[in-house]
Design an enzyme around this catalytic site. Structure first.
Site, PDB file in Angstrom:
ATOM      1  N   GLU A 134       0.810  -1.216   0.000  1.00  0.00           N
ATOM      2  CA  GLU A 134       0.000   0.000   0.000  1.00  0.00           C
ATOM      3  C   GLU A 134       0.846   1.270   0.000  1.00  0.00           C
ATOM      4  O   GLU A 134       0.513   2.255  -0.667  1.00  0.00           O
ATOM      5  CB  GLU A 134      -0.940  -0.002   1.207  1.00  0.00           C
ATOM      6  CG  GLU A 134      -2.111  -0.970   1.099  1.00  0.00           C
ATOM      7  CD  GLU A 134      -1.749  -2.399   1.447  1.00  0.00           C
ATOM      8  OE1 GLU A 134      -2.617  -3.285   1.295  1.00  0.00           O
ATOM      9  OE2 GLU A 134      -0.596  -2.636   1.889  1.00  0.00           O
ATOM     10  N   PHE A 169      -6.715  -1.541   5.482  1.00  0.00           N
ATOM     11  CA  PHE A 169      -5.346  -1.763   5.023  1.00  0.00           C
ATOM     12  C   PHE A 169      -4.599  -0.464   4.747  1.00  0.00           C
ATOM     13  O   PHE A 169      -3.394  -0.490   4.485  1.00  0.00           O
ATOM     14  CB  PHE A 169      -5.359  -2.621   3.758  1.00  0.00           C
ATOM     15  CG  PHE A 169      -5.950  -3.996   3.933  1.00  0.00           C
ATOM     16  CD1 PHE A 169      -6.210  -4.513   5.205  1.00  0.00           C
ATOM     17  CD2 PHE A 169      -6.263  -4.776   2.839  1.00  0.00           C
ATOM     18  CE1 PHE A 169      -6.761  -5.774   5.365  1.00  0.00           C
ATOM     19  CE2 PHE A 169      -6.811  -6.043   2.989  1.00  0.00           C
ATOM     20  CZ  PHE A 169      -7.065  -6.543   4.251  1.00  0.00           C
ATOM     21  N   HIS A 186     -11.413  -5.909   8.851  1.00  0.00           N
ATOM     22  CA  HIS A 186     -12.090  -5.632   7.590  1.00  0.00           C
ATOM     23  C   HIS A 186     -13.368  -4.834   7.797  1.00  0.00           C
ATOM     24  O   HIS A 186     -14.230  -4.808   6.921  1.00  0.00           O
ATOM     25  CB  HIS A 186     -12.442  -6.946   6.865  1.00  0.00           C
ATOM     26  CG  HIS A 186     -11.254  -7.749   6.433  1.00  0.00           C
ATOM     27  ND1 HIS A 186     -10.523  -8.502   7.304  1.00  0.00           N
ATOM     28  CD2 HIS A 186     -10.675  -7.897   5.205  1.00  0.00           C
ATOM     29  CE1 HIS A 186      -9.542  -9.117   6.653  1.00  0.00           C
ATOM     30  NE2 HIS A 186      -9.605  -8.759   5.382  1.00  0.00           N
TER      31      HIS A 186
END
Length: 666
Positions: free
Chosen positions: A405, A431, A472
């Site tokens: 990322e 993330f 998540h």
């Protein structure tokens, strides 16, 4: 190396003309003389800090001279030779170092923390690593335009320990990007020796792990640096690929002047003093009859006169005066796009379809948009939003990325610097923590620091309610609303999602675009089929009322609607913020003045959420209109649990009706 014989051996010149050698000498001497002057000014208190490159000048000068003037260089804080070789006016450099207006950052940053498109230089930030990935993005832009250009980026041996180094080299290797990664191995990361930095024999050996070509070069030998780099650069232009070069060198001063060099053994200092790149090359040129004593004096005098004249200009320049409007207005780049009004036939779509449609139409309108993310190409992304995009737009524009990322955010910044618009899909908003540094320290501050827009949108699938657990399900918008320079958008309806995403892509500023996963396939709406934009920074009054103002955004808008639809006698004005930064203070204030009571609702945890700031604003600006204490309703101050009963308890959804009843009864 002090004998004539050794000098001849040290500088093996097979092809360079006397003119080129003299040019190398002049470019090598100038940063040395400037540094010597800056050290005097530092002691006099006329500059606040200095990062010396004395002993390393041959690297910056040789690399810069090997590149074409329209090829980008990303230097470090001791690469003065890059700036002088690129002919950046000295008076502007001196203004920069003294924090004056004629510098490159309007006094907002110091040293070499700036860039300039005029000279194709992109300066570093103190976190060191992000510039490596930015170089990837700049090189990618050249490759997309089929230009035979390379990008050079510098780091030190200490910086190679950062994750950004690994990520940037990996991306450059996988995508065959023409990036010249230059490692200045000067023996110490501040005071930490290389023996405590890495275990490989040479940093160049790390290239093997990336399938990358590498070279080791004597960084104190200007002829070797220039000749080797010229050959490597030309080869990279013809055969685009990344190359790692390790320059063996030494810095003769401290990490910065306050650090000193007491940690360096005296014999090591003496060894490198004898390999001084300036004095040794000067002796070589004199021995070869290329440089005369008269020429040497003339060159020195010319440089000294240039330095003194530039300083005289800066000394006459007034100190910067603080101007509040200037500071506030330079946080964001101006948005000069025109609003496109909704028009034409309507179609009923899901929230996810509106996102997909907006992306597709934006890509059709603007061939400079590049989309990057994990599994977004043939697979279509984990939510299938980009399904079919590869067939329509091609793999150059729809780019699968490695799992990195940080480097991809940096690559997006590099694309923006070199003429493209980048859209990055975080597979899950959670993330983004792996790419946090370049977002909050590079993208957010770029325009404010040196006027370079960070033309990047980061899409953030987020939110709870789908049983996805702690990693998540986060709605982490508050991480970014705290950072000046970022825009944060969070729609709740398909109509808003389509128009706001299109506007975010049109905007020149970095935008975090939050998309609640629980809304993707559960919320539908009739919206225009044609392209349109909605202005950022405008809230929506979803339902008018007179007794309470309920302010929220994202999935809680629909939680609130469920409650209000079940209690039709309550006169509650429901405001969907849609845009968190910029925030629509006017709509908030107008509604609170009308109703006198406020419920602030968020899916985020309570402490530190944006509702705390909105509450403070209402208390400060609307206190005399309030008929009850401001009420905040949020999720528990815990991580998000997986099991359904636990998640239901975590979320504030079941508490809305009671909170409204309590406010109505107050």
């Amino acid at each position: 190396m002090n004998t004539d014989e050794n000098l001849q051996l040290a500088f093996q010149n097979n092809s360079l003309s006397h003119e080129t050698l003299l040019s190398l000498y002049q470019e090598l001497l100038k940063p040395r003389r400037i540094e010597e002057k800056m050290l005097i000014l530092l002691r006099q208190g006329k500059i606040s800090k200095w990062f010396s490159g004395i002993g390393q000048e041959a690297i910056a000068v040789g690399v810069t001279m090997a590149l074409e003037t329209d090829e980008y260089i990303l230097p470090m804080h001791r690469n003065l030779g890059v700036f002088t070789t690129r002919k950046v006016p000295l008076h502007r450099l001196f203004s920069q170092w003294q924090g004056k207006a004629n510098g490159f950052t309007k006094g907002r940053d110091r040293s070499f923390h700036f860039g300039t498109q005029d000279y194709k230089i992109v300066g570093m930030i103190s976190h060191l690593g992000p510039q490596l990935g930015v170089a990837d993005g700049i090189a990618l832009a050249h490759k997309l335009r089929h230009e035979k250009k390379i990008t050079a980026v510098f780091t030190g041996e200490g910086g190679t320990s950062e994750g950004d180094f690994h990520e940037a080299l990996n991306v450059a290797s996988v995508w065959d990007l023409p990036v010249l990664f230059c490692i200045e191995n000067n023996g110490y990361g501040l005071s930490t020796p290389t023996s405590e930095q890495y275990r490989c024999a040479h940093l160049a050996d790390r290239a093997k792990g990336y399938g990358m070509e590498s070279h080791i070069i004597d960084g104190n030998n200007i002829v070797e640096v220039y000749q080797a780099l010229s050959k490597i650069a030309e080869s990279m232009r013809e055969n685009p690929r990344p190359v790692l070069v390790e320059f063996k060198t030494f810095r003769m001063r401290g990490h910065e002047e306050a650090s000193g060099v007491k940690y360096v053994p005296e014999e090591l200092m003496q060894f490198w003093a004898e390999k001084d790149p300036v004095s040794n090359f000067e002796k070589y040129l004199i021995h070869q009859g290329i440089l005369t004593e008269a020429q040497k004096l003339e060159i020195n005098e010319t440089i000294q006169n240039e330095i003194e004249y530039a300083l005289s200009l800066v000394n006459e320049e007034a100190a910067i005066e603080a101007n509040l409007d200037n500071e506030l207005n330079d946080v964001f780049a101006p948005s000069d796009h025109l609003e496109v009004k909704p028009d034409g036939a309507l179609q009923r779509v899901r929230f996810i379809d509106a996102i997909q449609n907006s992306l597709k139409q934006s890509f059709e309108r603007n061939a400079r948009i590049i989309l990057m993310g994990q599994d977004i190409a043939e697979y279509g992304g984990v939510f299938k939003i980009t399904e079919g995009f590869v067939e329509h737009f091609g793999k150059e524009r729809i780019r699968n990325t490695p799992i990195c990322e940080s480097a991809i955010v940096e690559t997006a910044m590099g694309l923006a610097i070199n003429g493209y618009k980048a859209v990055v899909e975080m597979q899950f908003a959670d993330f983004v923590s792996s790419g946090f540094n370049p977002i909050v320290n590079y993208l957010a501050k770029s325009f404010y620091r040196w006027g370079q827009p960070a033309d990047v949108v980061i899409r953030m699938p987020c939110g709870a309610g789908v049983g996805a657990g702690p990693f998540h399900s986060q709605t982490n918008e508050a991480w970014f609303t705290h950072t000046a320079g970022l825009k944060v958008i969070y729609p709740a309806f398909p109509y808003d999602a389509k128009g706001l995403l299109a506007a975010a892509i049109e905007d020149q500023n970095p935008v975090l675009f939050f998309e609640h996963k629980a809304l993707y396939r559960t919320i539908t709406e009739e919206i225009p089929a044609a392209y349109y934009t909605l202005p950022l920074g405008k809230a929506s009054v979803v339902r008018e009322g007179s007794n309470i103002t309920l302010i929220t955004y994202g999935a809680p808008v629909h939680w609130a609607l469920e409650v209000l639809n079940a209690n039709t006698t309550w006169s509650v004005e429901l405001i969907d913020l849609r845009s968190l930064i910029p925030l629509d203070y006017e709509t908030i204030k107008t509604s609170v003045q009308k109703t006198g009571k406020v419920l602030l609702l968020t899916e985020d945890v309570n402490f530190g959420s944006i509702t705390a700031d909105i509450s403070a604003y209402i208390a400060e600006e609307c206190f005399t209109y309030l008929d009850a204490p401001i009420k905040r309703l949020s999720s528990l101050d815990t991580p998000i649990p997986f099991a359904q009963d636990l998640e239901n308890q975590y979320l504030a959804k079941q508490k809305i009706a009671q909170a409204l009843q309590d406010l109505l009864a107050y």
